[in-house]
Design a protein around this motif. Structure first.
Motif, PDB file in Angstrom:
ATOM      1  N   GLY A 178       0.925  -1.766  -0.385  1.00 44.49           N
ATOM      2  CA  GLY A 178       0.006   0.337  -0.339  1.00 44.49           C
ATOM      3  C   GLY A 178       1.168   0.993  -0.149  1.00 44.49           C
ATOM      4  N   LEU A 179       0.336   2.700  -0.054  1.00 41.86           N
ATOM      5  CA  LEU A 179       0.996   3.557  -0.155  1.00 41.86           C
ATOM      6  C   LEU A 179       1.651   3.807   1.619  1.00 41.86           C
ATOM      7  N   ILE A 180       0.587   3.485   2.196  1.00 44.97           N
ATOM      8  CA  ILE A 180       1.492   3.691   3.391  1.00 44.97           C
ATOM      9  C   ILE A 180       1.298   2.174   4.342  1.00 44.97           C
ATOM     10  N   TYR A 181       1.563   1.667   5.223  1.00 38.92           N
ATOM     11  CA  TYR A 181       1.799   0.398   6.342  1.00 38.92           C
ATOM     12  C   TYR A 181       2.409   0.967   7.247  1.00 38.92           C
ATOM     13  N   CYS A 182       1.712   0.800   8.370  1.00 41.13           N
ATOM     14  CA  CYS A 182       2.643   1.514  10.091  1.00 41.13           C
ATOM     15  C   CYS A 182       1.568  -0.084  10.122  1.00 41.13           C
ATOM     16  N   GLU A 183       2.433  -0.706  11.358  1.00 38.04           N
ATOM     17  CA  GLU A 183       2.208  -1.510  12.137  1.00 38.04           C
ATOM     18  C   GLU A 183       1.842  -1.115  13.513  1.00 38.04           C
ATOM     19  N   ASN A 184       2.482  -0.018  14.163  1.00 42.36           N
ATOM     20  CA  ASN A 184       1.835  -0.037  15.006  1.00 42.36           C
ATOM     21  C   ASN A 184       2.344   1.998  15.990  1.00 42.36           C
ATOM     22  N   LYS A 185       1.465   2.153  16.842  1.00 45.30           N
ATOM     23  CA  LYS A 185       1.555   3.856  17.256  1.00 45.30           C
ATOM     24  C   LYS A 185       3.027   4.516  16.814  1.00 45.30           C
ATOM     25  N   GLY A 186       3.950   3.592  16.669  1.00 46.96           N
ATOM     26  CA  GLY A 186       4.913   4.079  16.732  1.00 46.96           C
ATOM     27  C   GLY A 186       5.491   5.127  15.280  1.00 46.96           C
ATOM     28  N   MET A 187       4.712   3.624  14.331  1.00 50.83           N
ATOM     29  CA  MET A 187       5.336   3.840  13.347  1.00 50.83           C
ATOM     30  C   MET A 187       4.447   4.832  12.617  1.00 50.83           C
ATOM     31  N   ILE A 188       2.985   4.843  13.618  1.00 52.88           N
ATOM     32  CA  ILE A 188       1.922   5.728  12.915  1.00 52.88           C
ATOM     33  C   ILE A 188       2.614   7.441  12.800  1.00 52.88           C
ATOM     34  N   PHE A 189       3.293   7.581  13.907  1.00 48.92           N
ATOM     35  CA  PHE A 189       3.342   8.870  14.585  1.00 48.92           C
ATOM     36  C   PHE A 189       4.542   9.376  13.784  1.00 48.92           C
ATOM     37  N   ASP A 190       5.068   8.288  13.387  1.00 47.98           N
ATOM     38  CA  ASP A 190       6.514   8.361  12.338  1.00 47.98           C
ATOM     39  C   ASP A 190       5.666   9.528  11.244  1.00 47.98           C
ATOM     40  N   ARG A 191       5.021   8.497  10.553  1.00 49.46           N
ATOM     41  CA  ARG A 191       4.383   9.360   9.293  1.00 49.46           C
ATOM     42  C   ARG A 191       3.742  10.384   9.430  1.00 49.46           C
ATOM     43  N   ALA A 192       3.252   9.873  10.681  1.00 52.18           N
ATOM     44  CA  ALA A 192       2.489  11.720  11.161  1.00 52.18           C
ATOM     45  C   ALA A 192       3.561  12.977  10.611  1.00 52.18           C
ATOM     46  N   PHE A 193       4.133  12.632  11.387  1.00 50.15           N
ATOM     47  CA  PHE A 193       5.356  14.293  11.731  1.00 50.15           C
ATOM     48  C   PHE A 193       6.302  14.368  10.842  1.00 50.15           C
ATOM     49  N   ALA A 194       6.924  12.499  10.010  1.00 52.52           N
ATOM     50  CA  ALA A 194       8.135  13.395   9.286  1.00 52.52           C
ATOM     51  C   ALA A 194       7.926  14.627   7.937  1.00 52.52           C
ATOM     52  N   LEU A 195       6.804  13.759   7.725  1.00 54.40           N
ATOM     53  CA  LEU A 195       6.291  15.142   7.008  1.00 54.40           C
ATOM     54  C   LEU A 195       6.550  16.485   7.036  1.00 54.40           C
TER      55      LEU A 195
END
Lengths: 172, 172, 172
Positions: free
Chosen positions: C67-84
């Motif tokens: 997929g375009l985005i694939y996160c397996e836990n909240k840490g990855m979700i956090f990173d995805r949100a704030f990396a950009l």
């Protein structure tokens, strides 16, 4: 006021909530059956003598009966759904329905319920990258109860757009 | 726990359901009055001293007060609705509102209810075949109770699009 | 039938209403956090081991995991949100979510609730005047209860459009 009378007084309001809940679940299931191309499930949401019409707002406002689709019973609805599987050539596509603004207008004779809801059908053609507004309009509905479940005795889909982008192959 | 205490404990949750139901019916009726061009009905959904504002997200975010429409009472709202019938030349069109994502934020003083909802206004101009995204935004609302019915004491329509496609002739 | 048994028989229906109400409030709050770019609030709507996936309908239908985005836990979700926020250059924009057609499919083990809802994300880029259909699709969700509040244990966003207009910078 004791508890029982309090209950009684809120019964009518509760019934309104339950009915709204039921219609919203119905419309969501209806949309999902079309979005996922489960046309047999879609046909089963109508009563045997149901009317299913797709007509332009222009014609509907003037009392003109001619529409894109006109079915007078479940047999015709079935044929409309499956004819295209066998005979028509049409470009593969995804549909996505958004149904909102549900209004419950009145309970009628025989436990019928008259309602309306706005709808938007979004379409992605497989040879184009983007989603398009395929059809925008309002459902004018008559629901009735068949055994434990709610069915459509009538759904008139009145669409605003003057032309329907690409042919209308699939039901709305 | 006996039945009566059970009832009491679910009363607050029930009241939240009833309120949500009422606001959703209000928003659906509001949208229908605009979709069907029943502007008198639309005007009656506001209190006498209601504020009705249509403003860009750009200006709203910066605390700028200037909007496309700014009405400070029902008289101004009435004028805004009917002025265009008499004076303005504008292309005939259909509108279709989808109101969703209702959030009830808080009850305030005097039985006021603060709420918000996202909206999309789809438009079909009579000289173009397809439906367009006319306006996309959020309603920031203050509802209050006038007799048995709910009315808008304030509706701020904050729209995202930078330009409004075609002139904004009709209320949102 | 006395009042108490009447109560009992309507308890299950009431619970269904409360659950639907809760999920609708959740989805509205979820949408608002993204629309208002409150990404910290968005991250908090997931459980610690939540899965968050954005994948095309084409791949999802074929069981393809990419997929375009694939996160397996909240840490990855956090990173995805704030990396950009820190690393990516992307055009400023407004987003507006419409979430509709909620369906509650089943309660599962451990008080989990499986649900789905259709979504439309509308986008306005700051250098273009009009709103566009950015992404159209369906949320496939697993909710679970963490303390008093509901959280997402899984949200799979399956989008219909073949290309996502402009890069997908922000979560859906």
């Amino acid at each position: 006021m004791d508890d029982s009378s309090k209950l009684d007084s809120s019964d009518a309001r509760l019934d309104a909530l339950f009915l709204r809940h039921e219609l919203e679940m119905f419309n969501a299931a209806y949309a999902a059956s079309l979005d996922e191309n489960r046309l047999s499930d879609w046909v089963e949401m109508f009563t045997d003598d149901a009317r299913y019409v797709v007509i332009s707002r222009e014609n509907a406002d003037r009392g003109m009966p001619v529409g894109l689709i006109y079915c007078e019973n479940k047999g015709m609805i079935f044929d409309r759904a499956f004819a295209l599987e066998k005979t028509a050539m049409f470009a593969p596509r995804y549909l996505r329905h958004i149904v909102g603004n549900l209004q419950i207008l009145a309970g009628g004779r025989n436990g019928e319920v008259r309602a309306r809801a706005n709808y938007v059908v979004l379409q992605v053609l497989f040879d184009r990258p983007d989603a398009k507004l395929h059809q925008v309009g309002v459902y004018h509905d008559v629901f009735c109860r068949v055994g434990p479940s709610l069915k459509l005795a009538e759904r008139r889909c009145v669409y605003d757009n003057l032309l329907v982008d690409n042919a209308l192959c699939l039901p709305v």
